[in-house]
Design an enzyme around this catalytic site. Structure first.
Site, PDB file in Angstrom:
ATOM      1  CB  ILE A 104      31.390 125.599  76.772  1.00 48.50           C
ATOM      2  CG1 ILE A 104      29.957 125.374  77.667  1.00 48.50           C
ATOM      3  CG2 ILE A 104      32.350 124.230  77.130  1.00 48.50           C
ATOM      4  CD1 ILE A 104      29.466 124.098  77.231  1.00 48.50           C
ATOM      5  CB  SER A 105      31.937 129.666  80.923  1.00 46.77           C
ATOM      6  OG  SER A 105      32.096 130.820  79.862  1.00 46.77           O
ATOM      7  CD  GLN A 106      35.867 126.682  86.522  1.00 45.83           C
ATOM      8  OE1 GLN A 106      36.469 127.959  86.416  1.00 45.83           O
ATOM      9  NE2 GLN A 106      36.171 126.100  87.444  1.00 45.83           N
ATOM     10  NE  ARG A 161      30.081 122.953  80.846  1.00 41.62           N
ATOM     11  CZ  ARG A 161      31.208 122.843  81.095  1.00 41.62           C
ATOM     12  NH1 ARG A 161      31.828 121.551  81.333  1.00 41.62           N
ATOM     13  NH2 ARG A 161      32.026 123.805  80.657  1.00 41.62           N
TER      14      ARG A 161
END
Lengths: 803, 238
Positions: free
Chosen positions: B87-89, B61
């Site tokens: 950027i999503s959880q 990530r």
């Protein structure tokens, strides 16, 4: 002395105008939640300058003119510099849940915007301190300036964009500095700086430096990231910054609640953003209704299936989407109400060709009015009253609207709407659907309460609610739904894969069939709200869904303190959306205001000599603290209350703030005479003033709703004038206890005076945010009653000392 | 020369140390996501499936976030990636990925490439990912990043996602990374019978719920709305 009076007037006008301007600008670049922070900031500036002058009095007094001129110049520079800097602090309100650095940024913003108010207050404070023999006239010009400043900024914001208004205000402050500076023996550095700064303001201020830097998470910022998107026009007024955007590569297709089953795609649209968010679409229309076929497939189309060629009233016409919806679905006559004339002009004039000359259609009448006031005044009865969906899901979903007063969704508003529907007519309200349900259930609770107050014994006979995956549409009928109508609702829902969430005598098996939720939350919720245990359900529900009222018009506030610990523990497992962050930002503002007030106002006072008779510190410290809290409680409650009457928060702030300042000043000037008269009758002058405050405030609590109801249809300028007249007697009385206390201290404990100013300033700083929190939690009436309690306590603890 | 060798060794060691740090942070993130799955899932499964967790464990990530956010790359929360996007959880990424029920032969369409992280996760699980982005700068960055990191089964393009990607349709699954005001009908048409479409609903930093659209073998549409968090009884004591 004339020069000083004039300079005082200019500084005071520029300061209040800057305060209102910042509220406007921060609503554009961020969200509404900064408004009360700005009031607190301005008060912090005044409080801190009072302490600064008290501590440095000996040095400042002989250098008065220079200090005034320098402060004026610094005020002018700080206005621009802090405007530029404050917007560059990397603050993201949406990220506050995840990133503690955002709290630091919030504090930095707070401190940056404090600076200009500090310098403005230094000018005024210096004039009071160093020119004591002219205090009353200086005070007069200070207050006159405040009143003029509020009028000036509202006018300026109509004529020019906020950046230009900012330059005008900076010039005013500079002129004040020059006015006093020219009387000094020539000081080259000062003159050079004044000339340089004037040149910069008039000729050298790069527009891109002063540009407004919108949060990149606002709708407008996001739209502008898309390939080839372009701003076509931007128009600004105190009512909002309207930005029209075209996106030819990736067209806007705004159609909330569109069915999955539709075969139709919305035609080309222009997006209109209000204050950089809240998208409203202007849809291309060339008279060919087949291009609008998608408008038959949204949840908001439901009422038109039940009414034949209705006379529809659209509240919140925006870019005209709901007007098109009505037209497409067969409305015979449409009255469209829109608050912002610039919004109306976009559809009617600027983009008339694009919108197919929609507003020239003989079936449509457009009214540029505030929606609630329009309904109250209307003599018509409509087949359909349709409240448009004008807020964005992003703002709604992240809880940033929690602090927004909305008088459109209160019990009193719903009653007004229902009273203006024709027999058999309907009220239709579409809202974004959240999970777990909040808006939708709160709206139902509000409607049920309104219907009960209208004498409806069984409100459930008059309600229907359907939902798509992201919207819910509530119908409130003036009369019971018939079996035939219920069948139409069921068939419309089934054919569009919308879920029926409620209709009279609905079986549970008819809920939750298409967009399946873990539970039939809406059906269960509405059934509970209509049942005998409704109060218990509302009390036990994890969100605040008790009806919104004019006394507590925070429709978008759902957070219950009791549920907060649980929600906080769920943040990292998908629960961040359960919390309204706007509300918590207000809490953070309150905490930082308390710390900043203590550090900048109270702490430096420890350098002032402390010698006064025993007991004065506690008693009079308490007195001035209570006065600070009480004054702002009433002022903030009135700002919020007058939004209903004056249609917009900015008008309310401008009118109420300047009204209170001017007439409290007049009261202050009269306080000496009151003291004399009271002494003759052996009464405490504070008791007399507090009795006046209590009587008028209590009278207003009863009278204002009625007066507003009667007079809401008047023109804006008359309403503003009337508001000032209403505020005058209350503010007049509220202006007295403070100077009465000060004049008593001047006789008996002069060394305590800087402390009195400081403590009062500190209380005012925290009170701005605290009053808002209390209003959200308990309503305006409670805040006003609490303020009266504080006044009475202040009067009683000072009674033995002030006679 | 000695100096250069020393610097090289130091850099190599530092890089190694960084990688180790990131790897351990990633493991900690996985543990948290899995633990939360046990606590918070509103489904019958107590945990995310192994394939999803393996994908989460292998995609780096920190390669998908801006330099300034790297120290927080393995925090279980969304991060800004510039241009108003996030950027999503990781927890939400895991949930969305599991909801589409990806299989090795699947062809998946993603609307909204963003940083490319979700596409990279999907790439570990399916045959091919087609991803569309409307912001040019993000599309360029993601394309370069995914190529550099060797995700050769991801194809990206800069385009309007409303009409899907006709020439590669139909898709076994479609992931829409930000909720529009309505679900574009063309996307539903490009879904295979038996396919799934998932959309997170809510603000950029606060997913409220997930919308799951399933197309049955008979082309019937079933939609489910799944809460991002399991809310314990809504009217419980508190």
């Amino acid at each position: 002395m004339r020069a000083l009076f004039f300079a005082t007037l200019l500084v005071s006008a520029a300061a209040i105008a800057y305060e209102i301007l910042l509220m406007r600008v921060l609503s554009i670049v961020q969200w509404h939640h900064f408004a009360y922070m700005i009031i607190s900031l301005a008060l912090l500036g005044y409080g801190a300058s009072g302490t600064f002058i008290a501590v440095n009095k000996r040095w400042l007094e002989p250098r008065f003119d220079l200090a005034f001129a320098a402060s004026g110049l610094l005020f002018s520079i700080a206005m621009i510099a802090c405007f530029v800097l404050g917007q560059r602090v990397p603050f993201n309100a949406l990220e506050i849940v995840w990133d503690p650095r955002q709290l630091i940024s919030l504090s930095v913003i707070y401190l940056v915007f404090f600076v200009p108010f500090f310098f403005a207050a230094c000018c005024i404070g210096l004039a009071f301190t160093c020119r004591k023999s002219f205090v009353s006239r200086i005070y007069f010009f200070d207050l006159l300036g405040a009143g003029l400043g509020a009028v000036l900024i509202v006018g300026l914001l109509f004529a020019r964009p906020p950046q230009d208004a900012l330059i005008v205000l900076a010039v005013l402050a500079l002129v004040a500095s020059i006015t006093v500076g020219v009387r000094l023996p020539p000081r080259k550095a000062l003159i050079a700086m004044q000339i340089l700064w004037l040149g910069a303001l008039l000729f050298g201020m790069p527009q891109n430096l002063l540009g407004m830097r919108l949060s990149e998470y606002k709708g407008l910022s996001q739209a502008m990231q898309v390939v080839d998107s372009e701003v076509l026009t931007a128009s600004s007024s105190p009512l909002g910054l309207l930005t029209v955007v075209e996106s030819p590569q990736v067209p806007f297709r705004h159609a909330p609640g569109l069915s999955f089953n539709t075969r139709f795609v919305p035609p080309e649209q222009l997006a209109v953003f209000t204050d950089g968010d809240s998208i409203s679409a202007i849809t291309r229309f060339d008279g060919d209704f087949s291009a609008l076929a998608y408008l038959g497939d949204v949840t908001a189309a439901l009422p038109y299936q039940l009414l034949s060629e209705p006379h529809a009233l659209i509240l919140g016409a925006g870019g005209g989407s709901d007007v098109l919806l009505a037209l497409y679905n067969g409305a015979a006559r449409i009255d469209a109400v829109e608050l912002n004339p610039q919004m109306t002009a976009l559809v009617r004039d600027t983009y008339a060709d694009f919108a197919g000359h929609l507003y020239q259609d003989s079936r449509i009448t457009v009214h540029t009015k505030e929606a609630r006031g329009f309904v109250t005044q209307s003599k018509d009865h409509y087949d359909l009253i349709h409240v448009g969906l004008l807020d964005s899901f992003a703002a709604s979903g992240s809880g940033l609207q929690a602090l927004n007063e909305s008088y459109l969704y209160t019990v009193e508003a719903i009653r007004d709407y229902v009273q203006h529907t024709a027999p058999g007519g309907m009220l239709a309200i579409t809202r974004w659907l959240k999970l777990p349900p909040r808006d939708s259930l709160k709206l139902v609770a509000t409607v049920i309460e309104a219907l009960r107050k209208e004498g409806v014994a069984d409100p459930g006979r008059q309600l229907a609610l359907i939902r798509s995956w992201n919207t819910s549409t509530l119908l409130v009928k003036n009369g019971d739904f018939t079996a035939n109508e219920i069948e139409v609702i069921r068939e419309f829902s089934r054919s569009h894969s919308f879920d029926t969430a409620f209709y009279p005598s609905m079986p549970a098996s008819d809920a939750n069939r298409f967009n399946i939720l873990a539970q039939a939350y809406l059906y269960d919720g509405v059934s509970a709200l209509l049942g005998n245990d409704a109060d218990d359900f509302v009390a036990r529900y994890k969100f605040h869904i008790a009806p919104a009222t004019d006394n507590r018009p925070y429709f978008f506030h759902f957070l219950k303190w009791s549920a907060l610990p649980e929600f906080m523990s769920l943040i990292r497992r998908g629960g961040a959306g359960l919390i309204e962050w706007g509300y918590l930002i207000l809490m953070a503002t309150l905490i930082q205001a308390t710390i900043a007030g203590a550090v900048l106002i109270v702490l430096p006072l420890s350098r002032v000599k402390r010698s006064w008779p025993h007991g004065i510190g506690t008693r009079m410290g308490g007195y001035f603290f209570l006065l600070g809290l009480a004054f702002l409680f009433i002022e903030i409650a009135f700002i919020q209350k007058f939004i209903l009457f004056l249609s917009h928060p900015l008008y309310s702030v401008a009118v109420v703030l300047s009204g209170f300042l001017v007439f409290a000043g007049v009261g202050s000037a009269y306080s000496g005479r009151l003291t004399q008269k009271a002494r003759q009758k052996e009464r405490s002058p504070v008791d007399v003033a507090v009795a006046g405050i209590s009587a008028i405030a209590l009278l207003y609590l009863v009278l204002l709703p009625f007066l507003f109801q009667q007079l809401i249809g008047l023109t804006d300028s008359i309403k503003m004038l009337f508001s000032v007249l209403l505020i005058a007697p209350l503010a007049f009385c509220m202006g007295m206890p403070f100077p009465i206390g000060l004049s008593r201290l001047a006789d008996g404990a002069p060394n305590f005076i800087p402390w009195a100013w400081g403590i009062n300033g500190f209380a005012s700083v925290i009170s701005a945010s605290l009053a808002t929190l209390l209003a959200i939690q308990f309503g305006f009436t409670t805040v006003v009653l609490l303020a009266l309690g504080l006044y009475v306590t202040a009067a009683s603890i000072s009674r033995n000392y002030i006679r | 020369m000695k100096y250069f060798v020393c610097v090289f060794l130091l850099l190599a060691l530092t890089a190694h140390a960084d990688d180790t740090d990131y790897a351990s942070a990633r493991m900690a993130m996985l543990t948290e996501v899995q633990n939360y799955a046990k606590l918070a899932r509103d489904t019958d499964d107590a945990t995310f499936n192994d394939d999803v967790m393996r994908a989460l464990a292998t995609v780096e990530r920190h390669e998908f976030v801006p330099e300034s956010e790297k120290p927080f790359a393995y925090e279980n929360h969304p991060l800004p990636i510039g241009h108003g996007q996030t950027i999503s959880q990781p927890y939400i990424v895991a949930l969305m990925t599991e909801l589409i029920d990806a299989k090795p032969d699947d062809v998946v369409l993603e609307i909204g490439t963003g940083s490319g992280y979700q596409a990279a996760i999907l790439a570990k699980l399916v045959n091919h990912v087609y991803s569309i982005e409307i912001i040019e700068a993000l599309a360029d960055q993601a394309r370069e990043r995914l190529a550099r990191l060797g995700y050769d089964n991801v194809t990206t393009k800069l385009s309007d996602g409303y009409y899907g990607w006709e020439e590669h349709a139909p898709f076994d699954a479609i992931v829409v990374t930000a909720a529009p005001s309505h679900i574009p009908p063309p996307l539903i048409q490009q879904l295979k019978p038996g396919g799934r479409l998932v959309v997170p609903v809510g603000g950029r930093f606060m997913t409220q719920q997930l919308l799951l659209i399933e197309k049955t073998e008979d082309d019937e549409i079933i939609t489910r709305q799944i809460a991002a968090v399991r809310f314990v009884p809504l009217t419980g004591k508190h």
